[in-house]
Design an enzyme around this catalytic site. Structure first.
Site, PDB file in Angstrom:
ATOM      1  N   HIS B  68       0.839  -1.206   0.000  1.00 34.25           N
ATOM      2  CA  HIS B  68       0.000   0.000   0.000  1.00 34.25           C
ATOM      3  C   HIS B  68       0.868   1.248   0.000  1.00 34.25           C
ATOM      4  O   HIS B  68       2.087   1.156   0.035  1.00 34.25           O
ATOM      5  CB  HIS B  68      -0.994  -0.008   1.146  1.00 34.25           C
ATOM      6  CG  HIS B  68      -0.371   0.019   2.504  1.00 34.25           C
ATOM      7  ND1 HIS B  68       0.176  -1.097   3.087  1.00 34.25           N
ATOM      8  CD2 HIS B  68      -0.201   1.012   3.394  1.00 34.25           C
ATOM      9  CE1 HIS B  68       0.645  -0.784   4.278  1.00 34.25           C
ATOM     10  NE2 HIS B  68       0.429   0.484   4.498  1.00 34.25           N
ATOM     11  N   HIS B  70       1.481   3.765   2.088  1.00 38.34           N
ATOM     12  CA  HIS B  70       2.143   4.407   3.220  1.00 38.34           C
ATOM     13  C   HIS B  70       3.660   4.416   2.996  1.00 38.34           C
ATOM     14  O   HIS B  70       4.218   3.448   2.479  1.00 38.34           O
ATOM     15  CB  HIS B  70       1.791   3.686   4.521  1.00 38.34           C
ATOM     16  CG  HIS B  70       0.493   4.149   5.089  1.00 38.34           C
ATOM     17  ND1 HIS B  70      -0.278   3.364   5.906  1.00 38.34           N
ATOM     18  CD2 HIS B  70      -0.191   5.312   4.939  1.00 38.34           C
ATOM     19  CE1 HIS B  70      -1.364   4.025   6.248  1.00 38.34           C
ATOM     20  NE2 HIS B  70      -1.347   5.199   5.672  1.00 38.34           N
ATOM     21  N   HIS B  73       6.057   1.725   3.629  1.00 37.04           N
ATOM     22  CA  HIS B  73       5.952   0.549   2.767  1.00 37.04           C
ATOM     23  C   HIS B  73       6.402   0.835   1.336  1.00 37.04           C
ATOM     24  O   HIS B  73       6.623  -0.088   0.570  1.00 37.04           O
ATOM     25  CB  HIS B  73       4.517   0.014   2.752  1.00 37.04           C
ATOM     26  CG  HIS B  73       4.120  -0.581   4.062  1.00 37.04           C
ATOM     27  ND1 HIS B  73       4.146  -1.921   4.319  1.00 37.04           N
ATOM     28  CD2 HIS B  73       3.737   0.010   5.220  1.00 37.04           C
ATOM     29  CE1 HIS B  73       3.779  -2.142   5.568  1.00 37.04           C
ATOM     30  NE2 HIS B  73       3.524  -0.992   6.133  1.00 37.04           N
ATOM     31  N   HIS B 157      -7.387  -1.324   5.726  1.00 35.16           N
ATOM     32  CA  HIS B 157      -6.308  -0.429   6.134  1.00 35.16           C
ATOM     33  C   HIS B 157      -6.376   0.956   5.480  1.00 35.16           C
ATOM     34  O   HIS B 157      -6.809   1.895   6.113  1.00 35.16           O
ATOM     35  CB  HIS B 157      -4.956  -1.085   5.885  1.00 35.16           C
ATOM     36  CG  HIS B 157      -3.815  -0.327   6.471  1.00 35.16           C
ATOM     37  ND1 HIS B 157      -3.710  -0.115   7.827  1.00 35.16           N
ATOM     38  CD2 HIS B 157      -2.749   0.276   5.905  1.00 35.16           C
ATOM     39  CE1 HIS B 157      -2.624   0.590   8.073  1.00 35.16           C
ATOM     40  NE2 HIS B 157      -2.016   0.846   6.931  1.00 35.16           N
ATOM     41  N   ASP B 178      -0.149  -4.214   5.646  1.00 32.09           N
ATOM     42  CA  ASP B 178      -0.959  -3.817   6.797  1.00 32.09           C
ATOM     43  C   ASP B 178      -2.405  -4.101   6.449  1.00 32.09           C
ATOM     44  O   ASP B 178      -2.822  -3.896   5.317  1.00 32.09           O
ATOM     45  CB  ASP B 178      -0.778  -2.316   7.077  1.00 32.09           C
ATOM     46  CG  ASP B 178       0.604  -2.014   7.596  1.00 32.09           C
ATOM     47  OD1 ASP B 178       1.368  -2.982   7.786  1.00 32.09           O
ATOM     48  OD2 ASP B 178       0.915  -0.833   7.804  1.00 32.09           O
ATOM     49  N   GLU B 203       1.590  -8.802   9.459  1.00 29.14           N
ATOM     50  CA  GLU B 203       1.991  -7.702  10.339  1.00 29.14           C
ATOM     51  C   GLU B 203       1.474  -8.023  11.743  1.00 29.14           C
ATOM     52  O   GLU B 203       0.582  -8.847  11.917  1.00 29.14           O
ATOM     53  CB  GLU B 203       1.370  -6.394   9.852  1.00 29.14           C
ATOM     54  CG  GLU B 203      -0.140  -6.372   9.937  1.00 29.14           C
ATOM     55  CD  GLU B 203      -0.699  -5.109  10.576  1.00 29.14           C
ATOM     56  OE1 GLU B 203      -0.013  -4.537  11.431  1.00 29.14           O
ATOM     57  OE2 GLU B 203      -1.816  -4.728  10.229  1.00 29.14           O
ATOM     58  N   HIS B 414       6.682  -6.381  11.305  1.00 30.63           N
ATOM     59  CA  HIS B 414       5.977  -5.131  11.521  1.00 30.63           C
ATOM     60  C   HIS B 414       5.344  -5.082  12.912  1.00 30.63           C
ATOM     61  O   HIS B 414       4.136  -4.946  13.053  1.00 30.63           O
ATOM     62  CB  HIS B 414       4.905  -4.970  10.424  1.00 30.63           C
ATOM     63  CG  HIS B 414       4.463  -3.548  10.227  1.00 30.63           C
ATOM     64  ND1 HIS B 414       3.571  -2.931  11.052  1.00 30.63           N
ATOM     65  CD2 HIS B 414       4.799  -2.637   9.295  1.00 30.63           C
ATOM     66  CE1 HIS B 414       3.358  -1.697  10.636  1.00 30.63           C
ATOM     67  NE2 HIS B 414       4.092  -1.497   9.573  1.00 30.63           N
TER      68      HIS B 414
END
Lengths: 964, 600
Positions: B68, B70, B73, B157, B178, B203, B414
């Site tokens: 994703h 973020h 990541h 998420h 996540d 995670e 994570h």
């Protein structure tokens, strides 16, 4: 028109090809009428290719076959079946056999042997499956024949080992529908090899094909539905299926487990990996709870639904479902319930505020281990948080059912239900409010919960607010602060949404009535009285003030000390409200005041009776007069009508009856008046004006009779006769008037003919009721019928006139429950000065929100009419989904009406109203031609076939010319 | 033995800098390529030199997968692909591909323009990097090469977050990225089918927490906002531009709609507006409610939420403002905070975690007097609330996902080591699978038991299947045949065919066994007794009494002869072929038990 023609052409064109065969076929059918089978035989023999044969069979399947010729047809089909090489044709034949054996009046046992024989050599799996389906049809037709059943079961067992899932499916279906348990046990004694159907089906729980596994479970459920008691041993097998890879298997398995838990609730089952044992219903409950967190939402919905009906589960397990904390972590934590309580008392903001306030505490040692396995923990917490609203609704429903049976559970689930008031989907919110209402007998709201509940009062959806008001009616509140809070919030609600007035008053009525002792200390505050000073008198018309008074007066009913706290004007206001809002304000025993009736409570119940009596008396008075002078009759009728109408306004529960009878009397009055016209004594052409009045009366009677017939719910056939009779009289009147005022006989012929037809129809339709109609118009008319048939129109008219005058006034028996359909348009309110502007030629959507009362089946009969200033009218049929049913006899219509018009120079008002469409053929079957005559295109305001039943609302609109 | 090797370069017993190397079936895959928020030196990016000292990364890695958008990541992606050098495919979902460059650009601006760093990736590098990205759809199986395939699952998420299944032959691994197992106001819950991977890399941010119902938190949040607004106060919600901000917007928007509230809600412009655009676009990635109602109205087309202008902060009357950044350390949110802090009617709600040293952290820890730049003292009279809206799965959610996927091994990344320990123990205890939690740079090697496909002729299969009478469960089944390994493939054929193919002659193997039975009667009678006994025991088999005085059970021959020395003992000769071994040995053991006492 052109399009229509084109369509016709196409239709004919497409048919041409097929009809060639069909025509020949039908011709043949006629020629060889006695045996339909022969025709089929010839057809099939003629068929050169499989496609042809299939075509014939398809055509054949469209027509029904009489029971006598079924057997013959079956023989032909079978004969052809053996010859046929093409699998698809054989398949069709097999399906036809199944269809034919379902024919009513045909006993399929004679063809069973043949059907079974065909199975022997069949290679195609699809055909086999179809043949088994046919056998199933045969078997279900012969439920009383154990020999047949046993035989079919044998066949099914034999084919169970087939490699195709379709065949195995069908076999299992056959077993499920026909297999029996008890009879086989009986046969066991005779030494016949016994087949335990359940065992056989159970073996297929582990089939490699998921479809077969599903079919096996379904078959098992089918056995249960047919009343066979399933073995408890199946339980373990079914539990294994819960972890199947396929959702349909799991879904069916959940059902099976539920069934077993209902059958053997008290059996003891061991918990694997420990040597403890628990009741089966508890174990099953745990397993189904586990499925609430399944990967497939279909299974989740299924599981959540079934949980609700497991009332026998022990409370220990039940309460775990709301307890997420014990789950998976093996550590003890405070329950959500406790925390919420604590949070409220400490004024803490949220559980998320302090890191680790929900951190696991000390570890639990034993005991809890099996709780994880059974998985009941937190099932509802999960269900209520689910992604799909279907699951959430199912969970709320289940919660409701369980809470109704267990007060302690109800107490516990309260927090969760209150949480659901904030769901994002309105349906879920509504459902949870309703649920809460249903269980409210068992619960008392804490202040913090009440606070959350009341916060929803500001919701913009009327449904939600009303449901909440209803909930508050039944709620128990624990503290006086709670009451105060509720009142404040309700007043806020009232200020924001003034339309909720009635509903809020009603809510406060119950709130006051339930908590007199809690209201008592609030009274001085609420009335803002002061020990020394007189305060200003509040405005009597203020809805908020009325709301407060309603609360206080209802509390005062059971709290005699309360009136001492009232100030003078309160008493005056009481007297006023007692009169004007008698349904909200109870009779109070006030000190120093003579009460209207001192033993208050007992006098209230018979209080209703006088009006009922009054109604009866006035009606009897009218019905008794038969031979009064015309003037007196008219006056009496007029007074009675007036009385009844007033009564209807005063007594809402008698309104239906009163209005209904008043309308009837009104018709009668009109009829009498019309017959009193001088017109009858004069030469026709001179009295055109009066005749206009007479025909107007006839028309009005017709209209009123339609209203009587279709606007009231609860009208019985006896009333319908009388109504139709009245209509017949009106038609006679119309005929006479026309005869009088028109010259020439030509049109009269037709009219007479039609009238006589109607009389005939009346007789046919109400033949059973005729004895009740002695001495009536129709009774006399029927006596004269032979004469009427032969005489000339002028004579007919004369006879009619005489009979009409002589006939007596029929007594209208009152039905038990009769309610007048009514509708109120809430939105648009019709007060806006700002016109709704839109570009001419385009469409604007107008939101319409209305409540309907006592309308049966509103989906099909309620229409919206829009009337434009130019007289153009439009009827809109709302979608069935636009109607909601908030309570018995009540409906709510929320729809959008699309408006459009050419450009106007200035804004103008259009009228929106609701119509009740009727179709006279619904109550009595009539020939179609009459209906079509009635459904004329609209003229004037009222439309043939519809009754306006709401006040029109004016909407200001302004179609602007389009800009270029 | 085939094995799967996993080496976390980042996110091993740590949060941030997610980067995990997986070697599976001879293929090397890199999962995520993130940066670490906590460091400003080389440690912020994963150590790519671990992969290969010299030589190109492209030669070593088969593909890179980004779960994703973020930054922890995907933050190191341009550095990795452009500066270190990687030209292979990078896979991510469509929304991630759309939003990722915005965030990267923002990150670059802050680092280069504000902090004045050099030797950082440029805008052009971001663009070039995004050109290497291949976008995938949910549940779409993407064939990376002939053997390696990947498939994305919905992860909740944030918008576009996905879990990826990596498959080589019959070996597979799932990387969750996540994920969130409870739905929120704008996204649904993560879902995976029973794919039974060899390894599940999950995670474990909230390994030791079981969160309370989301509804309580939402309700509290709304209540606080509502009360403040009704009081005429102003509400400040510092947020980061993406993710939670949208959830809170939807929450407030629907609440305003429901409750018919009129107070204005503002959203600081810039990044957020761009992001909202993508939320509007990728409506299929949102939750049920938004997906179902978007035909009437796209929920992200806010009715009540308007763009914020600096001047609005001084407007009288109640209002709600979402402002960036989330930790109140700079920018618009801090400006507004300074304006409003003095009034006790106002409120600030911190929806997320705040790093030590920021204003957000200070006020959350209860400081009422703040020293601003210029020795200015700011007294905070406004109410300060903390409201956690985290979108990670909690311990229960992780367990649920493990249950859904049914993996053979679980690997935790994570998260913090201490918390992982707890979860590891739980997973091993409840699912009886191995669970690993490698630190950064530590390699975990798992043995797998991949299936080896063997061809079988339909005729043989059918013949062998027909032997069993009961329904065929989906479980291992015994088959007879000859396995031929030839030309790098396996075939199972009937023994006759095998002989034929190999050109060998058939040999018959026969077992013979003598069983001594004490019986004084004549041989014929003994045979008869044996016959009747077997007949009664072996109902399912054909038992014949042959005229020459022997008994045949299927193809097994039984003969009786008198013992040469002891006439009271009879010797039963049982003879069977190798194929009948099972039945034969059963028969001998049966006969050894002796015959039932004959009725005399």
């Amino acid at each position: 028109m052109a399009a229509h023609l084109k369509k016709r052409v196409y239709e004919e064109f497409t048919k041409v090809v097929q009809q060639q065969h069909e025509e020949i076929a039908t011709k043949k059918l006629r020629l060889t009428k006695p045996s339909k089978s022969a025709a089929l035989h010839i057809d099939l023999c003629k068929a050169t290719s499989p496609a042809d044969a299939l075509q014939y069979l398809l055509q054949f399947a469209r027509k029904p076959v009489e029971a006598e010729s079924v057997e013959g047809v079956v023989r032909i089909l079978l004969e052809h079946y053996y010859k046929e090489n093409d699998a698809s044709v054989r398949l069709k034949i097999a399906s036809l056999l199944g269809l034919l054996s379902k024919t009513a009046g045909f006993s399929p046992d004679c063809i069973m042997d043949d059907a079974i024989n065909t199975l022997q050599n069949e290679k195609s799996h699809q055909v086999l499956a179809q043949l088994l389906d046919t056998l199933l049809a045969i078997g279900t037709k012969l439920p009383e024949n154990p020999a047949v059943q046993a035989r079919l079961i044998d066949v099914a067992c034999k084919h169970l080992t087939d490699t195709s899932h379709g065949v195995r499916n069908k076999c299992l279906q056959l077993l499920g529908n026909l297999g029996s348990l008890e009879k086989n046990v009986a046969k066991d004694a005779e030494g016949q090899t016994t087949k335990d159907v359940q065992k056989i089906i159970g073996d297929y729980f582990v089939d490699q094909d998921p479809r077969v596994r599903t079919a096996a479970i379904k078959a098992m459920l089918q056995l249960h539905e047919r009343g066979l008691k399933l073995h408890q041993t199946i339980y373990n097998q079914a539990c294994k299926l819960l972890s199947d890879d396929y959702e349909q298997v799991r879904s069916a398995a959940v059902q099976l487990i539920w069934v077993l838990s209902q059958l053997y609730p008290e059996s003891i089952v061991p918990i694997p990996s420990s040597n403890e044992e628990i009741r089966l219903v508890d174990d099953a409950f745990g397993k189904i709870c586990h499925m609430v967190s399944d990967g497939s939402w279909v299974v989740r919905v299924q599981a959540a639904k079934l949980l609700g009906s497991m009332g026998q589960v022990s409370s220990h397990f039940l309460e775990q479902t709301l307890d997420k904390k014990l789950m998976s972590d093996l550590r003890r934590k405070r329950t959500a319930h406790e925390r919420a309580k604590e949070l409220y008392s400490s004024g803490e903001f949220s559980s998320g505020r302090k890191w680790g306030d929900d951190a696991p505490k000390e570890e639990i040692d034993t005991g809890a281990v099996n709780l994880i396995e059974s998985g009941a923990c937190g099932a509802f917490v999960h269900g209520l948080e689910d992604e799909m609203y279907e699951v959430r609704i199912a969970a709320v429903e289940a919660l409701c059912m369980l809470a109704q049976s267990s007060p302690s559970f109800a107490e516990k689930c309260l927090d969760f239900l209150v949480d659901m008031f904030n769901d994002e989907i309105e349906e879920v919110r509504l459902q949870s409010i309703h649920t809460m209402r249903k269980i409210s007998n068992n619960i008392t709201l804490r202040e913090d919960q009440l606070d959350t509940v009341l916060a929803v009062l500001e919701d913009s959806s009327r449904d939600i607010r009303e449901a909440l008001h209803e909930l508050l009616c039944y709620t128990n509140v624990s503290t006086k602060e709670g009451i105060h809070l509720a009142l404040v919030e309700l007043l806020k609600n009232l200020a924001k949404y003034p339309t909720d007035r009635e509903s809020i008053w009603k809510c406060l009525k119950f709130l006051g009535g339930r908590h007199p002792t809690l209201v008592l200390p609030l009274v001085p505050d609420l009335l803002s009285t002061h020990p020394f000073f007189d305060t200003a008198e509040p405005d009597m018309d203020d809805p908020a003030y009325i709301a407060v008074l309603v609360l206080i007066f209802n509390a005062a009913e059971t709290c005699p000390t309360m009136p001492a706290l009232f100030s003078d004007h309160t008493f005056r206001h009481y007297a006023y409200l007692r009169d004007s809002l008698s349904h909200l304000v109870p009779a109070l025993r006030l000190p120093g005041r003579k009460l209207l009736s001192s033993p208050v409570s007992p006098s209230i119940t018979p209080h209703e009776d006088p009006s009922q009596q009054f109604l009866q008396q006035s009606l009897e008075r009218v019905y008794n007069l038969q031979h009064l002078d015309p003037q007196g009759t008219q006056e009496l009728l007029q007074f009675t009508i007036r009385d009844l109408q007033r009564l209807g306004e005063l007594q809402s529960d008698l309104a239906g009856v009163a209005d209904f009878s008043a309308t009837y009397l009104q018709c009668q009055l009109l009829l009498i008046k019309a017959l009193q016209e001088k017109l009858w004594n004069m030469a026709a052409p001179l009295y055109l004006k009066q005749s206009d009045m007479a025909s107007a009366a006839a028309r009005q009677i017709m209209e009123e009779t339609y209203k009587m017939e279709f606007m009231y719910s609860g009208v019985e056939s006896r009333q319908v006769v009388i109504i139709h009779h009245m209509r017949l009289q009106a038609k006679a009147l119309q005929l006479i008037v026309t005869a009088r005022t028109t010259r020439g006989m030509e049109p009269l012929f037709g009219m007479c003919e039609k009238f006589l037809q109607e009389v005939d129809l009346f007789q046919r339709c109400f033949i059973t009721e005729l004895p009740h109609l002695q001495d009536s118009f129709v009774d006399k008319l029927l006596d004269l019928m032979p004469r009427l048939m032969t005489s000339k129109p002028s004579e007919v008219v004369k006879i009619l006139q005489a009979t009409l005058r002589q006939s007596t006034f029929l007594h209208l028996p009152l039905p038990e429950q009769i309610h007048r359909a009514s509708a109120t348009i809430i939105e648009p309110a019709g007060e806006s000065d700002n016109p709704l502007r839109f570009t001419s030629g385009l469409v604007v959507a107008l939101d319409v929100d209305a409540t309907l009362e006592h309308v049966q089946d509103p989906q099909s009969i309620v229409k919206v009419q829009v009337l434009y200033p130019d007289g153009q009218a439009q009827i809109i049929h709302p979608k069935p989904s636009d109607f909601r049913n908030p309570g018995p006899g009540r409906h709510r219509l929320i729809t959008q009406v699309y408006l459009s018009h050419g450009a106007w120079t200035e804004p103008c008002q259009i009228e929106v109203r609701l119509l009740l469409a009727y179709d006279s053929s619904t109550r009595i079957s009539r020939p179609a031609c009459l209906d079509s005559a009635e459904a004329l295109p609209l003229v004037e305001n009222s439309i043939e076939g519809t009754i306006p039943f709401s006040k029109p609302v004016k909407v200001y609109i302004m179609p602007k010319p389009a800009r270029r | 033995m085939p094995e799967i090797k996993v080496t976390p370069l980042g996110a091993g017993q740590d949060v941030g800098r997610s980067c995990i190397l997986v070697s599976i079936g001879g293929k090397n895959v890199m999962l995520d390529c993130g940066m670490h928020m906590g460091y400003n030196d080389d440690r912020r990016f994963p150590d790519f030199s671990y992969i290969t000292q010299n030589g190109r990364l492209t030669d070593f890695l088969d593909c890179v997968i980004i779960s994703h958008f973020h930054l922890d990541h995907c933050g190191a992606l341009p550095y990795f692909s452009e500066m270190v050098g990687y030209d292979g495919p990078i896979y991510m979902t469509h929304p991630t591909k759309a939003i990722c460059p915005i965030l990267l650009e923002d990150y670059r601006k802050i680092t280069v323009d504000k902090k004045g760093e050099t030797n950082f990736f440029t805008s052009q590098m971001i663009k070039d990097c995004m050109k290497k990205v291949v976008a995938v759809h949910l549940h779409q199986t993407v064939q990376v090469d002939d053997e390696l395939e990947i498939k994305a699952y919905y992860a909740g998420h944030v918008l576009g977050a996905a879990m990826f299944q990596i498959k080589v032959g019959s070996e597979s691994a799932v990387y969750t990225g996540d994920y969130n197992m409870t739905p929120d106001r704008h996204l649904g819950a993560a879902w995976i089918d029973k794919c039974r991977p060899d390894l599940l890399i999950t995670e474990s941010t909230y390994a030791t927490t079981i969160r309370d119902s989301k509804r309580c938190r939402e309700r509290d949040f709304l209540k606080k906002v509502h009360e403040t607004v009704e009081r005429g106060g102003k509400v400040l919600i510092p947020v980061f531009a993406l993710g939670r901000a949208q959830e809170l917007c939807i929450l407030l928007e629907t609440f305003w709609e429901r409750m018919n509230l009129k107070a204005p809600i503002y959203f600081s412009t810039g990044l957020t507006e761009k992001a909202n655009h993508y939320y509007k676009l990728f409506i299929t990635w949102t939750n049920q409610k938004i997906r179902k109602t978007f035909v009437q109205r796209n929920m992200f087309e806010f009715k009540h939420i308007k763009a914020f202008d600096r001047a609005f902060a001084d407007n009288p009357g109640p209002m709600v403002v979402f402002a960036t950044p989330g930790m109140l350390h700079a920018g618009q949110s801090l400006q507004i905070f300074r304006k409003w802090a003095g009034n006790e009617k106002n409120m600030v709600i911190m929806p997320g975690y705040c790093v030590q040293g920021t204003v957000g952290h200070k006020i959350l820890s209860g400081q009422r007097k703040l020293e601003m730049e210029g020795r200015q003292i700011l007294e905070v009279k406004m109410q300060v609330e903390y409201m956690s809206f985290s979108a990670h799965a909690d311990a229960k959610g992780i367990m649920q996902l493990v249950r859904q996927a049914e993996p053979d091994n679980v690997l935790l990344v994570h998260g913090e080591a201490k918390k992982m320990e707890f979860l590891k123990q739980k997973i091993e205890q409840e699912f009886h699978v191995n669970c690993y939690m490698p630190a950064n740079g530590e390699t975990v090697t798992l043995l797998t038991h991949p299936n080896i496909p063997v061809g079988i002729s339909l005729g043989l299969l059918k013949r062998e299947m027909a032997l069993g009478l009961l329904p065929d469960a989906k479980r291992p089944k015994l088959m007879h045949g000859t396995l031929i390994m030839k030309d790098n493939n396996f075939r199972l054929v009937s023994s006759e065919q095998a002989l034929k193919e190999l050109g060998l002659a058939e040999h018959q193997l026969r077992f013979t066994c003598r069983v001594h039975i004490h019986d004084t009667r004549k041989e014929q009678e003994t045979v008869l007794r044996v016959y009747s006994h077997l007949k009664s025991v072996l109902k399912a088999h054909s038992v014949q009494h042959l005229p020459d005085g022997s008994v045949m059970v299927e193809s097994i021959l039984i003969q009786a002869t008198a013992h040469s020395e002891d006439p009271g003992t009879k010797v039963l000769l049982v003879s069977w072929t190798y194929q009948d071994e099972e039945l034969g040995s059963y028969l001998t053991s049966l006969l050894k038990k002796g015959l039932p006492q004959a009725p005399s």
